[in-house]
Design an enzyme around this catalytic site. Sequence first.
Site, short mmCIF file in Angstrom:
data_model
loop_
_atom_site.label_atom_id
_atom_site.label_comp_id
_atom_site.label_asym_id
_atom_site.label_seq_id
_atom_site.Cartn_x
_atom_site.Cartn_y
_atom_site.Cartn_z
N HIS A 8 0.94 -1.36 -0.23
CA HIS A 8 0.13 -0.08 -0.05
C HIS A 8 0.93 1.11 -0.04
O HIS A 8 1.78 1.41 0.94
CB HIS A 8 -0.86 -0.09 1.41
N ASP A 36 7.62 7.10 -20.89
CA ASP A 36 8.11 7.17 -22.23
C ASP A 36 9.54 6.97 -22.37
O ASP A 36 10.12 6.76 -21.36
CB ASP A 36 7.53 8.53 -22.91
N HIS A 61 6.66 18.67 -14.49
CA HIS A 61 7.48 17.50 -14.75
C HIS A 61 8.71 17.26 -13.95
O HIS A 61 9.19 16.12 -13.82
CB HIS A 61 7.87 17.62 -16.50
N TYR A 75 5.74 13.60 -22.68
CA TYR A 75 5.20 13.72 -21.21
C TYR A 75 4.20 12.67 -21.00
O TYR A 75 3.28 12.65 -20.38
CB TYR A 75 4.60 15.00 -21.03
N SER A 76 4.41 11.43 -21.96
CA SER A 76 3.47 10.33 -21.58
C SER A 76 4.05 9.37 -20.45
O SER A 76 4.73 8.40 -20.57
CB SER A 76 3.50 9.35 -22.71
N ASN A 77 3.85 9.86 -19.04
CA ASN A 77 4.39 9.41 -18.16
C ASN A 77 3.39 9.48 -17.06
O ASN A 77 2.63 10.28 -16.74
CB ASN A 77 5.61 10.07 -17.38
#
EC number: 5.4.99.62
Length: 134
Positions: free
Chosen positions: A20, A28, A101, A123-125
């Site tokens: 947890h 990316d 970012h 920015y595909s994170n």
Amino acid sequence: MKKTPLLNIALSRVIASLGHGDILMIVDAGMPVPAGVELIDLALTRGVPDFVSVLDVVLSEMQVESHVLSNEMAEVKPPALQVIESLNLDDQLGQQRWISHEDLKVLSRKAKAIIRTGECQPYSNVALVSGVVF
């Protein structure tokens, strides 16, 4: 052989070991990975595997309490953002938090593991925070 979608041994092990509040990141191809954080490198070539495919498989195995995205993702709007917004409507990703970012890079130091995709859309994170199933 496993009956669930996830076949990657290293990724399956990491998800099974999450407690947890642990953080698992899907990133990316350009996101730096801090020293000392486990890297599961799935990238084969540009776009393979893509961010969305990896996210879908991870969500088939992982209980997510919340997730963190970069403000820049909201500005650039890569295709992954539309999928994440749809998953939010289905309450599959829990609470959403937005940070810069640079702060996401700092947060990555706390990740239990980082999954590097072949995604080349900027920015595909996402940082996924593990929840519990009870």
